[in-house]
Design an enzyme around this catalytic site. Sequence first.
Site: not given
Length: 451
Positions: A255, A52, A420, A362, A397, A418, A366, A272, A401, A373, A283
């Site tokens: 991710h 609940d 960004e 990638h 970004e 990365r 974006h 990130d 890798y 996004h 972001d």
Amino acid sequence: MLPDPVLSTLLPRPPAISAAEYRHRRDALMAQLPDNAAVVLPGAGLMTRSRDSEFAFRQNSDFYYLTGIREPDALLVLLPGRAEGQSVVFCQDRDPTMEAWTGRRLGAAGVVVEHGIDQAFENADRDERLPELLAGRELLYLPLDSAEALIIAEDALADAQAGLRRGRPPLKGWLDISPLIHAMRLIKSEAEIALLRHAALISAHAHRRAMQASRPGLGEFQLQAELEHEFVWQGASGPAYSTIVGSGANACVLHYIENSAPLCEDGLVLIDAGAEFDLYAGDITRTFPVAGRFSDAQRALYQVVLEAQERAVNAVQPGATLTDIHQQVVTDLTAGLIKLGLLEGDVQARVDDNSYKRFYLHSTSHWLGLDVHDVGTYKLDEQTPRPLAVGMVLTVEPGLYIPVDDDIPKAYRGIGIRIEDNVVVTRHGHEVLTADVPKQIVEIEALMAKK
Ligand code: GLY
Ligand code: MN
Ligand code: MN
């Protein structure tokens, strides 16, 4: 009196978006609709977390964009040309018992007075009022991915068929409202940019805090805690998306959100993370050495990503396209990989045969806004990339890798990087919203040395 050293670190907040701006958006949307159309747009409901208890409420971004209302179970109906008011909201009923548990509700009066909606009714009146409001409208616009909106449309169709017998014009059908709202959301107003700037600033402070906290012996989750502490301390609702703290080879999982490993002593850590302020997202990604000093291999690879990223940011201006910016990034990263011996041969050949995708899979950018996004199409049609225009907000970004595979020189194995930033397209080029967190190697090392 000297300023309180703790309170003075609180960043000044931008003003909330005015009721007048929300009205202007609704008017601009209605101006695009044919005569005798209506819009039906449900807000979000509460979602069960377990048994609940519910997840913290997050309003549907399209509904919020048109109303500024943050209560669950609301419905917006737009009725162009209606004399008694073109915007109608159905909202939660006032209910003293429920309000004792979960707080004050706007009620119909609050929706009108505080949000500038023309007319509002409580949900108890919906079954009676909604069919009447939609009767005689020939075309409905609704989000086709909303089961609730589709039920309303099917009910309106059944009512219209009954209404035909009473001489009312028939409902011809329904169309998707989302592309019209999303095209509007693609261009941000000054007030929206101020909120994005603030979300970016909070996010930047949080990244600085994490850089300064980092040291061998901590876990990834402890850097997550540093970031999210700063978000909430600054008045953000929390992260705009699940925070990623990946150290060592975890940085190569795009991710990675477990954030459960110990920080890798000699490795880099990729963070990130972005704050959500007033529903607008920051972001930011930064990658830095856990212990504060880049090794030669980390430095060399980082510099490749950094130079590609800086060049991409500098290319953001009206008329440029994300496709061209991405292509340039791919070329720059590929050239860097060849220079470091991770790829062989000619740059264009390695771009054309997609070898670079082993290390960069990638896209570079974006849209950014109410959703991390954010909405809005990337192409004008199948072939034509959308040219950037003043007021668009995007991320830049690029990353590399490097897998732990045997054919990679040892020093580079398992490094993920990365970088960004969040960028607004302006009349003269661009504004970087996330410049308050360092990305140059010397700046990062200097900040991290200042524990
Ligand atoms: N944090 C998700 C992204 O950078 O797109
Ligand atoms: Mn990100
Ligand atoms: Mn991003």
